[in-house]
Design a protein around this motif. Structure first.
Motif: not given
Length: 426
Positions: A18-34, A220-225
């Motif tokens: 479960a902790a990997l959820g917010p952890g990967t959102v922080f790392c992978d989704y921020l990377c995806y913004i770039f 942002a949409f995936y993060a909202l999910l």
């Protein structure tokens, strides 16, 4: 790499999963913004090479490498200073155990930020010159390092989520170095960093700003999910973490279609050998391949978590939640490769203002409906049906634009001027 982390951690603890959820959102989704750096690099390099100007391509790569390094250092500092606060705001202060584990994961992976973004530019420069073998070798090596490292550090040594983070961080640094070395082998000065002038920064901004809006809306949409799943308890969040990582792994199969469009379309749309008819034929082929890929990957990607959920977790309650979203999961995967080739063509033709506006509209409508579903029903399948709506909305919008008689593939004067293509960002 996050899927490998998910598979290994899922065998040890549902809480860490479960902790990997917010952890990967922080790392992978921020990377995806770039990813705006990646797309700007592919676009600028492919355009320069279409004009037979290799020196300009080298200068653009050097500038973008400097920008990537600067952004990477900034993200490293951001992670160190504000990582805990961001994860707390995202997860909720009541989920202390999840926050602590997710923060450990994010802080360790934060060391790789400069290498990740520099490697992203180096990879895109290679793809812009139609070289895919170098990036393939680098990412294959990184995946092996990550997989072996996860097993050793998590399963054998018992370091848990921290071990997964260390394995991923090291693999990303190795991949970045191999990407840079591949550029050197192709005759580019990969370790040459050039500070861009104000006019050159403006040129990058004109391409990157609309792409940034596009990527931010998608992320942002995936993060909202994931945020919606967080409010439904650790079991539901763990199930969502598995499914969203499998989804992301499967959507990668559509990315080559986007990259093909970005590499080959510029020379057909506004290159020295411009030919809009060939561009339309190429797009038709890409859409057909996308439909076949979507059907195949969607079927295989659905069967794995359905028939073999033990690959990810042995918790039966988590498995039950996973199975509830299989139908919307398949419907979202079905159209994703076709979306990639359509949006890749819009990126190649630098119809960036429309793309950013369209993505912003899809995000706004999807997020509004997602919040209604979350607050009124608290249903994970309902949230995933909003993802289906989001994906199909992107498909319909991009397809309508490209089929339009005034679009880039039918209008000889679309976005043409003395400097090829110059889009003003708003």
């Amino acid at each position: 790499m996050s899927l490998i982390d998910t598979m290994v951690i899922g065998q040890t603890s549902s809480l860490l999963l479960a902790a990997l959820g917010p952890g990967t959102v922080f790392c992978d989704y921020l990377c995806y913004i770039f990813m705006f750096l990646s797309i700007a690099t592919s676009n600028m390099v492919a355009t320069s090479l279409a004009k037979k100007d290799e020196e300009l391509a080298q200068h653009q790569v050097s500038m973008l490498l400097f920008v990537a390094l600067t952004c990477g250092i900034g993200m490293f500092l951001f992670t160190k200073l504000f990582g805990t606060q961001v994860l707390t705001a995202f997860t909720g202060s009541g989920n202390y155990d999840i926050i602590s584990a997710a923060n450990t994961y994010a802080q360790i992976r934060g060391f790789a930020w400069p290498a990740v973004l520099v490697g992203l530019v180096a990879q895109s420069a290679s793809l812009g010159m139609k070289d895919s073998w170098g990036p393939l070798k680098a990412l294959a090596a990184a995946s092996v390092i990550n997989g072996v490292g996860d097993v050793l550090l998590c399963s054998v040594c018992g370091y848990g989520i921290a071990g997964a983070a260390w394995a991923t961080m090291v693999s990303q640094i190795v991949a970045a170095f191999m990407m840079m070395q591949n550029l050197n082998n192709k005759g580019f000065r990969a370790f040459s960093f050039t500070i861009p002038s104000s006019s050159e920064l403006l040129q990058i901004f004109e391409i990157a700003a609309p792409v940034f809006v596009t990527m931010t809306s998608k992320v942002a949409f995936y993060a909202l999910l994931t945020y919606s799943a967080t409010s439904m308890g650790a079991i539901t969040l763990a199930a969502h973490q598995v499914m969203v990582n499998v989804l992301c792994m499967c959507t990668v199969w559509g990315e080559p279609l986007s990259q093909t469009a970005q590499s080959f379309m510029p020379q057909l749309i506004y290159g020295a050998k411009r030919n809009l008819m060939k561009a339309r034929v190429l797009l038709k082929s890409l859409v057909m391949i996308g439909a076949i890929t979507g059907t195949t990957v969607g079927a295989v990607g659905t069967l794995v978590p359905w028939l073999f959920p033990s690959f990810f977790t042995n918790d039966l309650m988590v498995v039950q939640q996973m199975h509830k979203v299989l139908i919307p999961y398949f419907c979202a995967l079905l159209v994703t490769p076709s979306v990639h080739c359509l949006e890749g063509t819009l990126l190649a033709g630098r119809d960036l203002r429309f793309l950013s506006q369209s993505m912003g509209a899809c995000f706004g409508i999807g997020a509004f409906l997602l919040m209604i579903i979350r607050n009124k029903f608290g249903s994970l399948p309902g949230c995933w049906w909003m993802l289906v709506l989001f994906q199909w909305g992107r498909f319909g919008s991009a397809l309508q634009r490209l089929l339009s008689p005034t679009g880039m593939l039918r209008n000889e004067n679309f976005n043409q001027n003395d400097e090829y293509v110059k889009v003003k960002a708003t």
